[in-house]
Design a protein around this motif. Sequence first.
Motif, PDB file in Angstrom:
ATOM      1  N   PHE A 121       0.854  -1.175   0.000  1.00 42.41           N
ATOM      2  CA  PHE A 121       0.000   0.000   0.000  1.00 42.41           C
ATOM      3  C   PHE A 121       0.895   1.230   0.000  1.00 42.41           C
ATOM      4  N   VAL A 122       0.749   2.055  -1.031  1.00 40.84           N
ATOM      5  CA  VAL A 122       1.564   3.264  -1.189  1.00 40.84           C
ATOM      6  C   VAL A 122       0.740   4.457  -0.734  1.00 40.84           C
ATOM      7  N   THR A 123       1.310   5.292   0.106  1.00 43.67           N
ATOM      8  CA  THR A 123       0.557   6.382   0.708  1.00 43.67           C
ATOM      9  C   THR A 123       1.423   7.623   0.855  1.00 43.67           C
ATOM     10  N   PRO A 124       0.837   8.820   0.832  1.00 42.47           N
ATOM     11  CA  PRO A 124       1.620  10.042   1.039  1.00 42.47           C
ATOM     12  C   PRO A 124       1.914  10.251   2.515  1.00 42.47           C
ATOM     13  N   TYR A 198       5.594   3.104   1.552  1.00 43.36           N
ATOM     14  CA  TYR A 198       4.810   1.906   1.286  1.00 43.36           C
ATOM     15  C   TYR A 198       4.946   0.924   2.446  1.00 43.36           C
ATOM     16  N   ARG A 199       3.980   0.038   2.511  1.00 49.06           N
ATOM     17  CA  ARG A 199       4.036  -1.030   3.514  1.00 49.06           C
ATOM     18  C   ARG A 199       3.381  -2.274   2.924  1.00 49.06           C
ATOM     19  N   PRO A 200       3.876  -3.463   3.277  1.00 50.18           N
ATOM     20  CA  PRO A 200       3.267  -4.701   2.780  1.00 50.18           C
ATOM     21  C   PRO A 200       1.904  -4.912   3.424  1.00 50.18           C
ATOM     22  N   VAL A 201       0.965  -5.405   2.631  1.00 47.63           N
ATOM     23  CA  VAL A 201      -0.388  -5.654   3.136  1.00 47.63           C
ATOM     24  C   VAL A 201      -0.828  -7.059   2.741  1.00 47.63           C
ATOM     25  N   VAL A 202      -2.002  -7.429   3.186  1.00 47.11           N
ATOM     26  CA  VAL A 202      -2.473  -8.804   2.989  1.00 47.11           C
ATOM     27  C   VAL A 202      -2.742  -9.088   1.513  1.00 47.11           C
ATOM     28  N   LYS A 203      -2.536 -10.346   1.126  1.00 44.80           N
ATOM     29  CA  LYS A 203      -2.712 -10.729  -0.273  1.00 44.80           C
ATOM     30  C   LYS A 203      -4.179 -10.783  -0.689  1.00 44.80           C
ATOM     31  N   ILE A 216      -5.549  -2.432   4.286  1.00 45.12           N
ATOM     32  CA  ILE A 216      -4.400  -1.520   4.255  1.00 45.12           C
ATOM     33  C   ILE A 216      -3.533  -1.633   5.517  1.00 45.12           C
ATOM     34  N   ASP A 217      -3.885  -2.569   6.423  1.00 45.19           N
ATOM     35  CA  ASP A 217      -3.053  -2.784   7.601  1.00 45.19           C
ATOM     36  C   ASP A 217      -1.740  -3.450   7.203  1.00 45.19           C
ATOM     37  N   GLU A 218      -0.674  -3.039   7.855  1.00 43.63           N
ATOM     38  CA  GLU A 218       0.637  -3.635   7.551  1.00 43.63           C
ATOM     39  C   GLU A 218       0.693  -5.071   8.063  1.00 43.63           C
TER      40      GLU A 218
END
Length: 219
Positions: A121-124, A198-203, A216-218
């Motif tokens: 998830f990419v976020t500002p 960015y942070r990895p999120v669930v597939k 969007i939870d890491e």
Amino acid sequence: MCGRFVLFTTGDDLLNEIGALPGVTTVEAPDGTPPPRYNVAPTQQVPLIRFVGEAGETAALDSARWGLLPSWKKDDSGPPLFNARGETVAEKPSFRSAFKARRGLMVLDGYYEWKDKQPYFVTPSEGLLYAAALWETGLDRLSTTMVTTDSVGETMTWLHNRLPLFLTRDDIEQWVAGTSEEALELVHPSRIAGDLSYRPVVKEVGNVRNDYAELIDEV
């Protein structure tokens, strides 16, 4: 590129954000604001910001199909035109007419990108992202596409070689109200790329039927 995004800012919060954009004096949302969405995909309805009025001072928030439908299309078959490469947007038949006269914005809180089958998830760092967009009314439907450019910066190039053309607040008026030549001056790797994280999120985000805040939870 961008093939999935998130917009959870809605209601008065969204209208206030749009109303604070440079040059905007009025915000119209005839169909209201969208509900929070956590997994928006191509061909779905998305919020599109268009600027109307003699001086473009009114921001109209409308629902549009994500996947451009040019006036010459006879039906909505074929791959959806949900991204437009900035390098060819002024010449490619699918986009050149909209680029000349129908430029707007797509608004998002963040978007998803995949690397080695892992979604991120990419976020500002703060606020909303405003992506350069084009719109059309082919097939009597309002539709839109998001402009993309080469990625820039170690963080974002590692994740993907393409990036939506995110505009700074100071760029927006030039994009929506400038000439084609002036708008084209903005088509370069997004200058706010360095503010993205960015942070990895669930597939589970890979399934478009999944649409809930926990996506969007890491992990």
